[in-house]
Every structure is written in C-alpha cells, then in structure tokens.
Motif scaffolding. Structure first.
Motif, PDB file in Angstrom:
ATOM      1  N   LEU A  75     -21.273  21.752 -27.750  1.00  0.00           N
ATOM      2  CA  LEU A  75     -21.777  22.212 -26.478  1.00  0.00           C
ATOM      3  C   LEU A  75     -20.791  23.181 -25.835  1.00  0.00           C
ATOM      4  CD1 LEU A  75     -19.726  20.429 -24.604  1.00  0.00           C
ATOM      5  CD2 LEU A  75     -21.457  18.669 -24.821  1.00  0.00           C
ATOM      6  N   LEU A  76     -21.190  23.799 -24.723  1.00  0.00           N
ATOM      7  CA  LEU A  76     -20.293  24.645 -23.948  1.00  0.00           C
ATOM      8  C   LEU A  76     -19.597  23.786 -22.890  1.00  0.00           C
ATOM      9  CD1 LEU A  76     -22.569  27.762 -23.326  1.00  0.00           C
ATOM     10  CD2 LEU A  76     -20.778  27.493 -25.058  1.00  0.00           C
ATOM     11  N   PRO A  77     -18.266  23.675 -22.904  1.00  0.00           N
ATOM     12  CA  PRO A  77     -17.560  22.881 -21.880  1.00  0.00           C
ATOM     13  C   PRO A  77     -17.581  23.601 -20.540  1.00  0.00           C
ATOM     14  CG  PRO A  77     -16.202  23.229 -23.859  1.00  0.00           C
ATOM     15  CD  PRO A  77     -17.339  24.188 -23.928  1.00  0.00           C
ATOM     16  N   VAL A  78     -18.164  22.973 -19.531  1.00  0.00           N
ATOM     17  CA  VAL A  78     -18.313  23.666 -18.251  1.00  0.00           C
ATOM     18  C   VAL A  78     -16.988  23.964 -17.554  1.00  0.00           C
ATOM     19  CG1 VAL A  78     -20.671  22.868 -17.903  1.00  0.00           C
ATOM     20  CG2 VAL A  78     -18.785  21.501 -17.007  1.00  0.00           C
ATOM     21  N   PRO A  79     -15.887  23.209 -17.782  1.00  0.00           N
ATOM     22  CA  PRO A  79     -14.642  23.606 -17.126  1.00  0.00           C
ATOM     23  C   PRO A  79     -14.138  24.983 -17.553  1.00  0.00           C
ATOM     24  CG  PRO A  79     -14.497  21.336 -17.853  1.00  0.00           C
ATOM     25  CD  PRO A  79     -15.731  21.905 -18.471  1.00  0.00           C
ATOM     26  N   LEU A  80     -14.567  25.449 -18.722  1.00  0.00           N
ATOM     27  CA  LEU A  80     -14.084  26.733 -19.228  1.00  0.00           C
ATOM     28  C   LEU A  80     -14.889  27.918 -18.713  1.00  0.00           C
ATOM     29  CD1 LEU A  80     -13.427  25.970 -23.021  1.00  0.00           C
ATOM     30  CD2 LEU A  80     -11.791  25.966 -21.127  1.00  0.00           C
ATOM     31  N   GLY A 114      -7.264  19.948 -20.427  1.00  0.00           N
ATOM     32  CA  GLY A 114      -5.929  19.923 -19.857  1.00  0.00           C
ATOM     33  C   GLY A 114      -5.012  20.941 -20.492  1.00  0.00           C
ATOM     34  N   GLN A 115      -5.157  21.162 -21.782  1.00  0.00           N
ATOM     35  CA  GLN A 115      -4.304  22.129 -22.485  1.00  0.00           C
ATOM     36  C   GLN A 115      -4.462  23.539 -21.941  1.00  0.00           C
ATOM     37  OE1 GLN A 115      -5.284  20.617 -26.737  1.00  0.00           O
ATOM     38  NE2 GLN A 115      -3.439  21.850 -26.941  1.00  0.00           N
ATOM     39  N   VAL A 116      -5.663  23.876 -21.458  1.00  0.00           N
ATOM     40  CA  VAL A 116      -5.898  25.232 -20.967  1.00  0.00           C
ATOM     41  C   VAL A 116      -5.929  25.295 -19.437  1.00  0.00           C
ATOM     42  CG1 VAL A 116      -7.113  25.911 -23.061  1.00  0.00           C
ATOM     43  CG2 VAL A 116      -8.425  24.975 -21.158  1.00  0.00           C
ATOM     44  N   GLY A 117      -5.490  24.222 -18.784  1.00  0.00           N
ATOM     45  CA  GLY A 117      -5.410  24.231 -17.327  1.00  0.00           C
ATOM     46  C   GLY A 117      -6.744  24.184 -16.625  1.00  0.00           C
ATOM     47  N   ALA A 118      -7.766  23.594 -17.287  1.00  0.00           N
ATOM     48  CA  ALA A 118      -9.111  23.598 -16.706  1.00  0.00           C
ATOM     49  C   ALA A 118      -9.654  22.200 -16.454  1.00  0.00           C
ATOM     50  CB  ALA A 118     -10.067  24.354 -17.630  1.00  0.00           C
ATOM     51  N   ARG A 119      -8.818  21.192 -16.542  1.00  0.00           N
ATOM     52  CA  ARG A 119      -9.297  19.823 -16.381  1.00  0.00           C
ATOM     53  C   ARG A 119      -9.718  19.577 -14.938  1.00  0.00           C
ATOM     54  NH1 ARG A 119      -6.663  14.751 -19.503  1.00  0.00           N
ATOM     55  NH2 ARG A 119      -8.188  13.167 -18.891  1.00  0.00           N
TER      56      ARG A 119
END
Length: 301
Positions: A75-80, A114-119
């Motif tokens: 799926l597409l992660p909405v935080p990104l 969390g790794q990309v700062g979007a959590r």
C-alpha cells in the motif's frame, strides 16, 4: 435493531491475483506484468516497501505495459505523502488506465516511518483524515481543511477522475479495520490473516460501516503466502518463522489443488479477491505467475 455483517462471497466469484514482490529488481517487472496480463490473471499487486521500490511509478509502468490486468498498490504509507499528491496520482492513473488501477493507503511500517522522520503521533488519526480528504478530492470536490495532519486551502483537482474511484485501506488491528469500514471502499489484509481472521475483519469493517451509516459493497482483498515446486514446504516454513508466524494458521505449500483449497477457504470466509504472495526467495517468479493462472485459476471456477 438487527444489522447483518457484510455477506461473504462464494469462492467461484473470487478474483485471483499475484504479488510482484519488491525483493525482485524493478527491471524484472515488465516481463512478469505482461505474463500476468496474457495468462488471464485478474490482478497484479505491487508493494511500496521502504526502501525497495515506489508504488506509483511501478504501477504506472505495469499498466502501460499491459492491456487488461488490474494493478494494485498495496500500500501507499500515508505519512510519506501529502494527500493532494496522492489524489493527483490516483486521478492520473484512473484517467490514463480507466478501471485498472487499485489504490490502497495505510499506516506504513512505523519503524520505517521513523527512519524518514514521518512517524505520526496518531497513525489512526492521520489515516482517517487522509481518507476523508482523498475520497473527496477524487469526487471532484474543492476542499479547505485544517485537521491535525491534513491541511488544504481551496484545493481541487483540475483533472479529477471521470468516474468513481474506490480507495482501499490496509489494516490489521480492530480500530483500523473499523476505520476502513467507516471511510474506505475496501480493505486489504496481509498474508498473516487466517480464514478466521478474514471473518473477524469483515465483522469489524461492518461495524465501521454501520457507525458511519454506509451502504453498498465493501471489497475485501487478502494476501495468501504460497509456495509450490521443489522445496516449497521448507521455503514457506522459513518465511513464516522469519515473520514470527510459525504458529499461525496461514500460508500454503503444495500443488495447485492445495493452493486452490486454501484460496477457497479464504473466499468462503469472505474474501472477494485472494492474491497469491510468493516467498521472498521464490526461485521462478515467472513460473509462479503461470502456476497461479494456468493451474490454480481453473480449479476455482
């Protein structure tokens, strides 16, 4: 007052798909997509897994290389993603390839986010806001929103879809499944979902739909981890152990008859589409597609 749960679908009506896993290099996608198309599979599903392959770019390529197979992003992660970008991508795919793109949104793997700062502090809140805005934009509405996560100021698509677009939500937990019933048009379940899990998911989705006063159908798609050929049982067992699922009643290894029986079990539990997910170390991805289309599919009709 009595409200029935979502009705289960008969196995003969259940769609069959396969997953192109992003453990394969992107350049392998064209041949597999064309094979899925030519052999008559209903759907080909792609993953946007960090940090492997992008969902929209691979889906657009697969759709361009094929004529009839539907292509799902799961799926597409909405935080990104800003919801306006998600809507633009979904609308473009629908207008270029009418009725063939299947878009799923979800929380994403929280460690990756969390790794990309979007959590997000509230993944459920973010998904709910994203779904509301996304479905409204795809209906051609003009939005101004000031939510906790979604903020839009007089936003509308210049090229909205020319017909309704269903948006699926991916989820496993009870609150997410209820939210999917409330706000999405379908639900995607992982390969960790047993037949009993499908039944329970349908109940939770139905609860969400009742709470929102929604009517009509709600599609349930579930992945089925499957292995066939030499070493199938060992490959399946190794993947289940790696995923911590060795004690779960999921996955199937064996010939076409065994896989078809597992598909029917999920269909009888309420799945509208079952998507065969090969193991990450599947030695013959093209052969797996042929197996699904030419050996398993005929046993389901």
């Amino acid at each position: 007052m009595y409200f029935p749960v979502l009705p289960a679908r008969k196995s003969a009506m259940t769609g069959l798909g396969v997953v192109f896993r992003p453990q394969l290099p992107p350049e392998r996608l064209r041949d597999i997509a064309r094979l899925a198309d030519s052999t008559g599979l209903d759907e080909l599903w792609l993953w946007e897994d960090c940090f492997l392959e992008g969902g929209v770019s691979t889906a657009a390529a697969a759709l361009a290389w094929t004529e009839r197979v539907r292509v799902g992003i799961g799926l597409l992660p909405v935080p990104l993603r800003n919801v306006a970008v998600t809507a633009m991508e979904a609308a473009s795919l629908e207008r270029m390839f009418p009725g063939r793109a299947i878009l799923t949104v979800g929380h994403g793997v929280q460690d990756w986010m969390g790794q990309v700062g979007a959590r997000a502090a509230s993944p459920l809140g973010l998904l709910g806001e994203h779904l509301d805005a996304l479905r409204a934009l795809l209906r051609g509405e003009r939005l101004s929103v000031r939510g906790r996560y979604v903020r839009l100021d007089d936003v509308a698509l210049d090229w909205p879809p020319q017909r309704p677009v269903d948006i699926l939500a991916g989820g496993t937990g009870p609150r997410t499944l209820r939210l999917s019933g409330e706000k999405a048009d379908g639900t995607l379940l992982t390969a960790a979902t047993s037949a009993d899990g499908v039944r329970r998911a349908r109940e939770l989705v139905a609860e969400g739909r009742r709470a929102a006063g929604r009517r009509g159908s709600h599609r349930i798609v579930v992945y089925l981890l499957a292995a066939t050929g030499a070493g199938a049982e060992d490959r399946l067992r190794a993947e289940l152990v790696a995923e911590g699922l060795e004690s779960a009643d999921v996955g199937v290894a064996g010939d076409a008859g065994a896989v078809a029986e597992a598909v029917r079990g999920l269909a009888e539990a309420g799945a509208d589409t079952v998507v065969l997910q090969p193991t990450a170390d599947e030695p013959d991805p093209e052969g797996f597609v042929r197996f699904a289309a030419e050996e398993v599919r005929p046993l389901l009709s």
